[in-house]
Write a protein that holds these residues in place. Structure first.
Motif, mmCIF file in Angstrom:
data_model
loop_
_atom_site.group_PDB
_atom_site.id
_atom_site.type_symbol
_atom_site.label_atom_id
_atom_site.label_comp_id
_atom_site.label_asym_id
_atom_site.label_seq_id
_atom_site.Cartn_x
_atom_site.Cartn_y
_atom_site.Cartn_z
ATOM 1 N N LEU A 23 37.145 34.022 54.907
ATOM 2 C CA LEU A 23 37.834 32.144 53.683
ATOM 3 C C LEU A 23 37.435 33.259 52.704
ATOM 4 N N PRO A 24 38.859 34.065 52.851
ATOM 5 C CA PRO A 24 38.936 34.730 51.094
ATOM 6 C C PRO A 24 39.194 33.788 49.672
ATOM 7 N N GLY A 25 39.860 33.410 50.314
ATOM 8 C CA GLY A 25 40.439 32.037 49.294
ATOM 9 C C GLY A 25 39.013 31.360 48.077
ATOM 10 N N ILE A 26 37.725 31.810 48.899
ATOM 11 C CA ILE A 26 36.532 30.995 48.472
ATOM 12 C C ILE A 26 35.753 31.736 47.540
ATOM 13 N N LEU A 27 35.574 32.842 48.153
ATOM 14 C CA LEU A 27 34.856 34.317 47.759
ATOM 15 C C LEU A 27 36.127 35.254 47.881
ATOM 16 N N PRO A 28 36.442 35.560 46.202
ATOM 17 C CA PRO A 28 38.370 36.685 46.587
ATOM 18 C C PRO A 28 37.163 38.311 46.087
ATOM 19 N N GLY A 29 36.146 37.692 45.865
ATOM 20 C CA GLY A 29 35.484 39.123 44.957
ATOM 21 C C GLY A 29 34.824 40.146 45.781
ATOM 22 N N GLY A 30 34.705 39.523 47.031
ATOM 23 C CA GLY A 30 33.362 38.891 47.944
ATOM 24 C C GLY A 30 32.773 40.096 48.477
ATOM 25 N N PHE A 31 33.981 41.270 48.428
ATOM 26 C CA PHE A 31 33.813 42.554 48.907
ATOM 27 C C PHE A 31 32.689 44.022 48.280
ATOM 28 N N VAL A 32 32.322 42.932 47.235
ATOM 29 C CA VAL A 32 31.048 42.964 46.079
ATOM 30 C C VAL A 32 29.514 43.357 46.925
ATOM 31 N N GLY A 33 29.865 42.874 48.011
ATOM 32 C CA GLY A 33 28.325 42.747 49.128
ATOM 33 C C GLY A 33 28.439 44.065 49.263
ATOM 34 N N VAL A 34 29.054 44.590 49.940
ATOM 35 C CA VAL A 34 29.220 45.965 49.679
ATOM 36 C C VAL A 34 28.214 46.970 48.953
#
Length: 653
Positions: free
Chosen positions: A43-54
Motif C-alpha cells: 500500500l505505497p500510498g499510505i507509506l510512500p517512504g516506507g523503503f526506509v525500513g531497509v
C-alpha cells in the motif's frame, strides 16, 4: 535480516544453544521495520517512504555483526573467519533455497512476463550479488514495466557483501591503538558512502544505481558498526551486558572518552521515542525518487535508527516498550517475512492482475504464515543442530518407521520437481516483457523519426533551391512523457506527423520543467505542449505551476491523465483536473477513462499500451486539442487537422 545477537557467554563459535539473555528492543525494532516495508510494497500510498525500513535493518545488522566479531576478538584475540561465515551461511541460506525453488516453479506454471530475466535473478540470489546483477542488467527498483520476482534480495546482497569484507576491516582496526581514531575511521567510511551516493545521484534520473550499490548504500551498516564500537571497551571493544550497562572492565583512552559522553538517564527512553517518531515521519513523507533521500535523508534514517538501538540496549525500559509480544514475534521472523512477501506479491499480481486491496492483505498473511513455518521447521533446527546435524536428524526420522520414510520420499520427489520447475523457468524465459516490447517499439520509432529529421535538415542545407517542406500537423506539438507515451509513440506519430516526443522510462512530473526549459532555451519548444507524466508517482501543483511558467502564457498545455494500479493515480488525476479548471489554455486528455474499459489492449503489466491502446492514447490528445482550439486558434492553424496547405509552407533554409 534477522541475526542472532546473544550476550558474550552464548557467542562462542561452537555454541548451538540459545541464551535467554538478549539485547532488549531489537526484535521489536525489526518488527517495526519489516512492517514498514510491507506497507510500502503493498500500500505505497499510505507509506510512500516506507523503503526506509531497509535502512533500519542495515543499522541493526552492522551493530550486531560488529558486536559478534568484537566479542570473539575480546575472548580469543582472533576472529575465525570460517566459523563466522559458516554461521552466516547457516542463518541465511536455508530459508533462501525453498524460496527460489518454489517461486521459480510457480512462475514457470504461470508463464509470461514474470519469467523475464529469471536467469540473472537466480544467479544474483545464489551468489548474493543481486544488487550488482540488477545494475548490470539495467533493472530498475522503481519501474513498473517488469514483475521482477526477487527484487527484494538486493538488500540481502548488500549485507552479505558487507559480511564478506568487514571482518578484515575490523581486524585492521584492532591494530589502531587510539579508540577515538578507530571510531573516527568507521564514521569516515559511513560519511564516504553518503557523499558518494549524493555525488552519483542525478535528479530526474532513475536512482536505482545509487540505491542498490554496496558502495553508495553501506552507510547504515557502518553506522551500526560505529555504535557497536562506541559502546565497547578498547581491547576487544567489550560487550553490552543484558542489563544495558557498558562493561566496566578495562581502562584506557576509550574508557575515559566514553565516561565524558553525556548520559541522558531518564531522558534516554524519550530520545528513543523521538527517533522512532522521526523514522515513522520519514516513512510517511520521504519521497522515494527525490534528492532529499539520496543526499542525506537515508543517512538521517541511519542516525535515528542508531539512537533507537542505543536507547533500547542501554535502557531496559525503552527496550521493553519495543519488545511487545506482537512486534517481537514479527521481529524474530522478519528475515523470512522479508524474503517471502515480495515474490508472493508478484506471483499474486500475475495470477490476479485486477485484484484489489483484499488480495494484497491476503498475500501479506500468506507471507507471514510461510515465514513462521520456515522459522519453526527450517531455520531454528538448522541454527540449533547445524546443517549436517539437521540432515542426520532427518535421516534418523526417516528410518524410524516406513510411514516416516514415505514422508521423506515424497519430500525428496517434491524437491526434484521444484528443481526441474526452476530449471524449466530459466530455460523458457522470454527476452523481454510485453510492456518492454511495446516500449522498444516506441523507442525505435523515435530514433527513426529523429534520424529522418536530421537527414531532411541536411538535405535542405545542401540544396537551398529545394521545394519547401509542407507543414505537418504534428510540427506544432512538443510531447514530454513517461514509458506510457513512449509505448504510444508510433500511434502519436501516425496521428500527428512531425510531433516532437521526449519520453523515457520511469520519468516523473518533476522532470518536466527542466526538459521544457532546455527546449525553450534551444528554440525548439512548440506552440502546443503535451505532458503525460503521472504514472510513476504523485505530483504536486507546484510542479504544474513550474511547467506553466516555463512554457509561457501563449502556449497550449495538454495534461494526460494516468492509468495504473497505483495508490497515487487518483490523486494525480484529481490534481491535473483541478489545475485545468483554473487555467484557460490547459486541457485534459482523458487517458484513464478512455482505457479503463479496454484493458485487454494493454501489456501484461496492465499499464503500457499496444498498437490499439496507442491509438486510444492519441485520440485522447486529439480530443483535448479539439476542446482547446476555439480558445486560442494559433493563427488559424489546427494542430491535428491541418492539411498540406501551400499557404502554410515552411520557407526554405
Amino acid at each position: 535480516m534477522k541475526l542472532s545477537y546473544r550476550t558474550p557467554a552464548s557467542l562462542r563459535p561452537d555454541s548451538g544453544t540459545r541464551d535467554a539473555r538478549r539485547l532488549s528492543g531489537l526484535d521489536g525494532l525489526r518488527g517495526i521495520a519489516v512492517s514498514i516495508v510491507l506497507v510500502f510494497h503493498f500500500l505505497p500510498g499510505i507509506l510512500p517512504g516506507g523503503f526506509v525500513g531497509v535502512d533500519v535493518f542495515f543499522v541493526i545488522s552492522g551493530f550486531l555483526i560488529t558486536g559478534l566479531l568484537a566479542d570473539e576478538y575480546a575472548r580469543s584475540g582472533r576472529i575465525s573467519l570460517r566459523r563466522f561465515w559458516g554461521r552466516r551461511v547457516r542463518r541465511l541460506v536455508p530459508p533462501l533455497v525453498p524460496l527460489v525453488l518454489l517461486c521459480c516453479t510457480a512462475a514457470w506454471l504461470l508463464g509470461g512476463d514474470v519469467l523475464v530475466g529469471l536467469g540473472w535473478q537466480v544467479l544474483g540470489a545464489v551468489t548474493f550479488g543481486y544488487n550488482w546483477a540488477s545494475i548490470a542488467g539495467s533493472a530498475s527498483y522503481f519501474s513498473a514495466t517488469s514483475p521482477e520476482l526477487f527484487r527484494n534480495l538486493w538488500s540481502l546482497a548488500v549485507e552479505e557483501q558487507f559480511y564478506l569484507v568487514w571482518p578484515f576491516v575490523l581486524l585492521a582496526l584492532m591494530l589502531v591503538r587510539s579508540a577515538r581514531f578507530r571510531l573516527a575511521l568507521v564514521c569516515a567510511l559511513a560519511v564516504s558512502s553518503v557523499v558518494w551516493m549524493g555525488f552519483l545521484f542525478q535528479p530526474g534520473a532513475d536512482p536505482t544505481r545509487v540505491y542498490y550499490g554496496s558502495d553508495t548504500h553501506s552507510f547504515g551498516l557502518f553506522a551500526g558498526a560505529a555504535l557497536a564500537l562506541l559502546l565497547r571497551r578498547p581491547t576487544g571493544l567489550g560487550a553490552v551486558n543484558p542489563g544495558g550497562a557498558v562493561a566496566r572492565a578495562g581502562s584506557g583512552g576509550f574508557t575515559r572518552f566514553a565516561a565524558r559522553l553525556p548520559s541522558p538517564g531518564r531522558l534516554r527512553p524519550w530520545l528513543g521515542v523521538v527517533a522512532l517518531a522521526g523514522i515513522g515521519a520519514a516513512a510517511a513523507w520521504l519521497p522515494a525518487e527525490g534528492p532529499l533521500a539520496y543526499r542525506g535523508g537515508l543517512f538521517g534514517i541511519s542516525v535515528l535508527s542508531g539512537v533507537v538501538i542505543w536507547a533500547a540496549v542501554r535502557g531496559a525500559r525503552f527496550g521493553r516498550w519495543l519488545d511487545t509480544p506482537v512486534l517481537r514475534w514479527l521481529g524474530e521472523r522478519s528475515y523470512g517475512i522479508y524474503l517471502w512477501h515480495w515474490p508472493v506479491f508478484v506471483l499474486a499480481g500475475v495470477a490476479w492482475p485486477a485484484a484489489g486491496v483484499g488480495v494484497e492483505l491476503l498475500v501479506a498473511a500468506v507471507a507471514v504464515l510461510v515465514a513462521a513455518a520456515s522459522y519453526r521447521w527450517l531455520e531454528q533446527p538448522v541454527r540449533r543442530r547445524g546443517l549436517r546435524g539437521s540432515i542426520r536428524s532427518l535421516s534418523g526420522f526417516a528410518t524410524e518407521s516406513r510411514s516416516r520414510l514415505w514422508v521423506v520420499g515424497v519430500a525428496a520427489m517434491l524437491g526434484l520437481v521444484l528443481v526441474g520447475g526452476t530449471t524449466a523457468a530459466v530455460v523458457v524465459a522470454p527476452a523481454e516483457t510485453s510492456a518492454q516490447a511495446q516500449i522498444t517499439r516506441g523507442r525505435q520509432l523515435l530514433d527513426a523519426a529523429q534520424a529522418d529529421r536530421k537527414r531532411e535538415e541536411a538535405e535542405r542545407r545542401s540544396d537551398p533551391t529545394a521545394a519547401p517542406t509542407p507543414v505537418a500537423p504534428g510540427d506544432l506539438i512538443t510531447a514530454v512523457g513517461d514509458s506510457v507515451m513512449l509505448a504510444s509513440a508510433p500511434e502519436l506519430e501516425d496521428r500527428f506527423p512531425g510531433i516532437l516526443i521526449d519520453a523515457a522510462v520511469s520519468r516523473g512530473m518533476r522532470a518536466a520543467p527542466d526538459i521544457l526549459a532546455a527546449q525553450a532555451s534551444a528554440g525548439t519548444l512548440r506552440p502546443v505542449i503535451v505532458v503525460g507524466l503521472g504514472t510513476n508517482g504523485p505530483i504536486t501543483t507546484d510542479e504544474l505551476v513550474a511547467i506553466e511558467a516555463v512554457i509561457g502564457p501563449d502556449r497550449k498545455l495538454v495534461l494526460v491523465t494516468a492509468f495504473a494500479d497505483r495508490d497515487w493515480t487518483a490523486g494525480v488525476n484529481e490534481a491535473l483536473a483541478g489545475f485545468a479548471t483554473h487555467h484557460r489554455l490547459v486541457g485534459i486528455a482523458g487517458w484513464h477513462d478512455a482505457i479503463a474499459p479496454h484493458t485487454d489492449v494493454l501489456a501484461g503489466d496492465n499499464i503500457h499500451p499496444g498498437p490499439t491502446g496507442g491509438r486510444i492514447y492519441a485520440d485522447c490528445i486529439a480530443a483535448a486539442l479539439d476542446v482547446l482550439a476555439p480558445q486560442h486558434p494559433l493563427h488559424g492553424r489546427d494542430p491535428y487537422r491541418i492539411g498540406p496547405d501551400p499557404a502554410l509552407l515552411r520557407p526554405a533554409a
